[in-house]
Design a protein around this motif. Structure first.
Motif, PDB file in Angstrom:
ATOM      1  N   GLY A   1      18.012  -2.275  44.734  1.00  0.00           N
ATOM      2  CA  GLY A   1      18.219  -1.911  46.130  1.00  0.00           C
ATOM      3  C   GLY A   1      17.321  -2.653  47.099  1.00  0.00           C
ATOM      4  N   ILE A   2      16.863  -3.853  46.695  1.00  0.00           N
ATOM      5  CA  ILE A   2      16.015  -4.641  47.590  1.00  0.00           C
ATOM      6  C   ILE A   2      16.581  -6.043  47.730  1.00  0.00           C
ATOM      7  CG2 ILE A   2      13.919  -3.329  47.075  1.00  0.00           C
ATOM      8  CD1 ILE A   2      13.135  -5.443  45.090  1.00  0.00           C
ATOM      9  N   SER A   3      15.999  -6.810  48.647  1.00  0.00           N
ATOM     10  CA  SER A   3      16.471  -8.178  48.851  1.00  0.00           C
ATOM     11  C   SER A   3      15.784  -9.113  47.870  1.00  0.00           C
ATOM     12  CB  SER A   3      16.176  -8.621  50.277  1.00  0.00           C
ATOM     13  OG  SER A   3      14.790  -8.763  50.467  1.00  0.00           O
ATOM     14  N   VAL A   4      16.293 -10.336  47.799  1.00  0.00           N
ATOM     15  CA  VAL A   4      15.725 -11.318  46.887  1.00  0.00           C
ATOM     16  C   VAL A   4      14.270 -11.610  47.243  1.00  0.00           C
ATOM     17  CG1 VAL A   4      15.879 -13.679  46.045  1.00  0.00           C
ATOM     18  CG2 VAL A   4      17.951 -12.373  46.433  1.00  0.00           C
ATOM     19  N   ILE A   5      14.008 -11.755  48.520  1.00  0.00           N
ATOM     20  CA  ILE A   5      12.640 -12.057  48.945  1.00  0.00           C
ATOM     21  C   ILE A   5      11.717 -10.917  48.552  1.00  0.00           C
ATOM     22  CG2 ILE A   5      11.193 -12.783  50.859  1.00  0.00           C
ATOM     23  CD1 ILE A   5      14.760 -12.519  51.666  1.00  0.00           C
ATOM     24  N   GLN A   6      12.219  -9.717  48.684  1.00  0.00           N
ATOM     25  CA  GLN A   6      11.398  -8.575  48.318  1.00  0.00           C
ATOM     26  C   GLN A   6      11.113  -8.550  46.822  1.00  0.00           C
ATOM     27  OE1 GLN A   6      13.719  -5.441  50.096  1.00  0.00           O
ATOM     28  NE2 GLN A   6      12.505  -5.484  51.984  1.00  0.00           N
ATOM     29  N   SER A   7      12.071  -8.984  46.025  1.00  0.00           N
ATOM     30  CA  SER A   7      11.816  -9.039  44.581  1.00  0.00           C
ATOM     31  C   SER A   7      10.761 -10.098  44.275  1.00  0.00           C
ATOM     32  CB  SER A   7      13.111  -9.322  43.822  1.00  0.00           C
ATOM     33  OG  SER A   7      13.465 -10.689  43.904  1.00  0.00           O
ATOM     34  N   HIS A   8      10.757 -11.159  45.061  1.00  0.00           N
ATOM     35  CA  HIS A   8       9.724 -12.178  44.886  1.00  0.00           C
ATOM     36  C   HIS A   8       8.361 -11.621  45.256  1.00  0.00           C
ATOM     37  CE1 HIS A   8      12.508 -15.946  45.050  1.00  0.00           C
ATOM     38  NE2 HIS A   8      12.862 -15.076  44.139  1.00  0.00           N
ATOM     39  N   ILE A   9       8.350 -10.797  46.283  1.00  0.00           N
ATOM     40  CA  ILE A   9       7.091 -10.171  46.685  1.00  0.00           C
ATOM     41  C   ILE A   9       6.561  -9.313  45.538  1.00  0.00           C
ATOM     42  CG2 ILE A   9       6.051  -8.491  48.254  1.00  0.00           C
ATOM     43  CD1 ILE A   9       8.055  -9.454  50.388  1.00  0.00           C
ATOM     44  N   LEU A  10       7.443  -8.507  44.969  1.00  0.00           N
ATOM     45  CA  LEU A  10       7.019  -7.655  43.863  1.00  0.00           C
ATOM     46  C   LEU A  10       6.510  -8.499  42.699  1.00  0.00           C
ATOM     47  CD1 LEU A  10       9.726  -4.829  43.716  1.00  0.00           C
ATOM     48  CD2 LEU A  10       7.608  -4.938  45.031  1.00  0.00           C
TER      49      LEU A  10
ATOM     50  N   ASP B   1     -13.005  -7.952  55.532  1.00  0.00           N
ATOM     51  CA  ASP B   1     -12.600  -8.655  56.757  1.00  0.00           C
ATOM     52  C   ASP B   1     -11.351  -7.967  57.254  1.00  0.00           C
ATOM     53  OD1 ASP B   1     -11.587 -10.314  58.718  1.00  0.00           O
ATOM     54  OD2 ASP B   1     -12.229 -12.150  57.714  1.00  0.00           O
ATOM     55  N   ARG B   2     -11.531  -7.151  58.257  1.00  0.00           N
ATOM     56  CA  ARG B   2     -10.442  -6.247  58.599  1.00  0.00           C
ATOM     57  C   ARG B   2      -9.289  -6.927  59.332  1.00  0.00           C
ATOM     58  NH1 ARG B   2     -14.322  -3.089  60.534  1.00  0.00           N
ATOM     59  NH2 ARG B   2     -13.192  -2.404  62.382  1.00  0.00           N
ATOM     60  N   ARG B   3      -9.351  -8.253  59.455  1.00  0.00           N
ATOM     61  CA  ARG B   3      -8.152  -8.946  59.939  1.00  0.00           C
ATOM     62  C   ARG B   3      -7.099  -9.011  58.836  1.00  0.00           C
ATOM     63  NH1 ARG B   3     -10.997 -14.370  61.932  1.00  0.00           N
ATOM     64  NH2 ARG B   3     -12.010 -13.934  59.935  1.00  0.00           N
ATOM     65  N   TYR B   4      -7.562  -9.069  57.631  1.00  0.00           N
ATOM     66  CA  TYR B   4      -6.654  -9.186  56.486  1.00  0.00           C
ATOM     67  C   TYR B   4      -6.113  -7.832  56.057  1.00  0.00           C
ATOM     68  CZ  TYR B   4      -8.424 -13.921  55.745  1.00  0.00           C
ATOM     69  OH  TYR B   4      -8.759 -15.242  55.884  1.00  0.00           O
ATOM     70  N   VAL B   5      -5.021  -7.876  55.365  1.00  0.00           N
ATOM     71  CA  VAL B   5      -4.554  -6.695  54.647  1.00  0.00           C
ATOM     72  C   VAL B   5      -4.577  -7.005  53.157  1.00  0.00           C
ATOM     73  CG1 VAL B   5      -3.072  -5.812  56.489  1.00  0.00           C
ATOM     74  CG2 VAL B   5      -2.143  -7.411  54.805  1.00  0.00           C
ATOM     75  N   VAL B   6      -4.710  -5.973  52.366  1.00  0.00           N
ATOM     76  CA  VAL B   6      -4.696  -6.118  50.917  1.00  0.00           C
ATOM     77  C   VAL B   6      -3.412  -5.487  50.399  1.00  0.00           C
ATOM     78  CG1 VAL B   6      -5.824  -5.482  48.767  1.00  0.00           C
ATOM     79  CG2 VAL B   6      -7.203  -6.071  50.764  1.00  0.00           C
ATOM     80  N   LEU B   7      -2.609  -6.308  49.751  1.00  0.00           N
ATOM     81  CA  LEU B   7      -1.319  -5.828  49.253  1.00  0.00           C
ATOM     82  C   LEU B   7      -1.386  -5.593  47.751  1.00  0.00           C
ATOM     83  CD1 LEU B   7       0.985  -8.336  51.169  1.00  0.00           C
ATOM     84  CD2 LEU B   7       0.419  -5.990  51.820  1.00  0.00           C
ATOM     85  N   SER B   8      -0.732  -4.549  47.308  1.00  0.00           N
ATOM     86  CA  SER B   8      -0.648  -4.286  45.871  1.00  0.00           C
ATOM     87  C   SER B   8       0.582  -3.433  45.588  1.00  0.00           C
ATOM     88  CB  SER B   8      -1.909  -3.559  45.391  1.00  0.00           C
ATOM     89  OG  SER B   8      -2.046  -2.329  46.075  1.00  0.00           O
ATOM     90  N   LEU B   9       0.930  -3.323  44.304  1.00  0.00           N
ATOM     91  CA  LEU B   9       2.103  -2.547  43.915  1.00  0.00           C
ATOM     92  C   LEU B   9       1.737  -1.076  43.724  1.00  0.00           C
ATOM     93  CD1 LEU B   9       3.751  -4.892  41.257  1.00  0.00           C
ATOM     94  CD2 LEU B   9       4.375  -4.608  43.655  1.00  0.00           C
ATOM     95  N   THR B  10       2.621  -0.203  44.148  1.00  0.00           N
ATOM     96  CA  THR B  10       2.503   1.191  43.750  1.00  0.00           C
ATOM     97  C   THR B  10       3.078   1.326  42.349  1.00  0.00           C
ATOM     98  OG1 THR B  10       4.692   1.793  44.535  1.00  0.00           O
ATOM     99  CG2 THR B  10       2.897   1.898  46.135  1.00  0.00           C
ATOM    100  N   ALA B  11       2.977   2.532  41.793  1.00  0.00           N
ATOM    101  CA  ALA B  11       3.553   2.745  40.467  1.00  0.00           C
ATOM    102  C   ALA B  11       5.045   2.442  40.484  1.00  0.00           C
ATOM    103  CB  ALA B  11       3.308   4.191  40.027  1.00  0.00           C
ATOM    104  N   GLU B  12       5.701   2.854  41.550  1.00  0.00           N
ATOM    105  CA  GLU B  12       7.142   2.609  41.636  1.00  0.00           C
ATOM    106  C   GLU B  12       7.438   1.125  41.779  1.00  0.00           C
ATOM    107  OE1 GLU B  12       9.123   4.976  44.598  1.00  0.00           O
ATOM    108  OE2 GLU B  12      10.912   3.704  44.503  1.00  0.00           O
ATOM    109  N   GLY B  13       6.628   0.450  42.563  1.00  0.00           N
ATOM    110  CA  GLY B  13       6.798  -0.986  42.716  1.00  0.00           C
ATOM    111  C   GLY B  13       6.610  -1.706  41.391  1.00  0.00           C
ATOM    112  N   GLU B  14       5.606  -1.264  40.656  1.00  0.00           N
ATOM    113  CA  GLU B  14       5.345  -1.834  39.339  1.00  0.00           C
ATOM    114  C   GLU B  14       6.549  -1.644  38.423  1.00  0.00           C
ATOM    115  OE1 GLU B  14       3.775  -3.748  36.277  1.00  0.00           O
ATOM    116  OE2 GLU B  14       2.851  -3.638  38.244  1.00  0.00           O
ATOM    117  N   GLN B  15       7.138  -0.478  38.539  1.00  0.00           N
ATOM    118  CA  GLN B  15       8.312  -0.151  37.719  1.00  0.00           C
ATOM    119  C   GLN B  15       9.479  -1.095  38.032  1.00  0.00           C
ATOM    120  OE1 GLN B  15       9.238   3.936  38.286  1.00  0.00           O
ATOM    121  NE2 GLN B  15      10.872   3.986  36.740  1.00  0.00           N
ATOM    122  N   LYS B  16       9.725  -1.284  39.318  1.00  0.00           N
ATOM    123  CA  LYS B  16      10.817  -2.179  39.727  1.00  0.00           C
ATOM    124  C   LYS B  16      10.539  -3.599  39.263  1.00  0.00           C
ATOM    125  CE  LYS B  16      12.932   0.790  42.626  1.00  0.00           C
ATOM    126  NZ  LYS B  16      14.237   1.013  43.194  1.00  0.00           N
TER     127      LYS B  16
END
Lengths: 155, 155
Positions: free
Chosen positions: B33-42, B88-103
DNA sequence: AAACAATAGTTGCAAAAATCAATTATTGTT
DNA sequence: AACAATAATTGATTTTTGCAACTATTGTTT
């Protein structure tokens, strides 16, 4: 499944292929003032002239409506000929104009220049093996993926 | 330049890689249920957690503004964590949730299943050579920069 | 031969996405 | 302290995509 972990690496490599090659295609297409899909259209028409829109859509795994509009633009740009098929006037026959051929050639050289650089990084005595392996993978891929329709009604 | 004609075949194979792999990725992503780009992000977050948006954009060769919105969606879906970087609070830190990891796992298995099917079409005694060659190509690709542009065709 | 079904291509339209500039917040520099 | 630089987001505009409806032509059935 001891080999299964290797597929992770294989996927990684393929993913890189796709990304780098996609990037390249974007560059080549932009140089020509067209979109990536349009450059694929030119490529495919260079290889298989006088194809129909429907068959082209199958080859490119894209929708006929999107493709119709992209082709429409290329016709307006004077890069593609689109004529009704005299044998079955529901179909259209697509082909490259001289200008379209020129662009297609430009993009092809662009890609091949890049590939020659890639191969310059590989020891000469391994080239043959790389070519062979790619061919092996090609046939394996083709016999695995969903087949495209062939045999256009005209030509 | 005697090898040049071979590059045509190489390009052809790569083009097929890209097309088939793109098709696959679309399938796997749609299942989730996500886009191709989003799957690349994951995928990328699975490989390199705690990356910033900017670095991710560089990896995926995409714009930060598009990416920001795609990430936003994944955050809303509960598949990605996005936190300001305390260093450095200009940056954001991205990571997978458990559900993201599952996908991400699901998509990975999807791809690896396909690859195992591809390899089942290749004689067993050639597998090692194929793996080796892919590695060779990977390093060659990585050490090759995009080609400089020649002048685009007129018109 | 007339009526109907099927197919290729185009078009309309709404949703999704890409693009580019402007904005905000934070950090580095002078 | 003032200014420049950077990361990320947001706004606004344009492109692109996807689905359904529509036209035109051909094949099929009766």
């Amino acid at each position: 499944m001891k080999e299964n972990s290797r597929y992770v690496a294989v996927r990684e490599v393929f993913q890189q292929f796709v990304r780098i090659f996609g990037q390249l295609q974007r560059g080549g297409a932009q140089d020509c003032g067209i979109s990536v899909i349009q450059s694929h259209i030119l490529y495919e028409l260079g290889k298989r002239p006088n194809i129909s829109l429907n068959d082209l859509a199958a080859l490119l795994h894209t929708d006929t409506s999107s493709l119709s509009r992209q082709v429409q633009q290329l016709v307006e740009y004077g890069q593609v000929n689109r004529l009704p098929d005299p044998k079955d006037r529901r179909y259209v026959v697509l082909s490259l104009t001289a200008e379209g051929e020129q662009k297609q050639q430009y993009i092809a050289e662009f890609m091949e220049t890049f590939l020659s650089e890639v191969f310059s990084k590989i020891p000469e005595d391994q080239h043959e093996q790389v070519f062979q392996t790619l061919e092996v993978m090609k046939t394996a891929l083709n016999s695995t993926s969903s087949p495209c329709r062939k045999e256009p009604p005209s030509s």
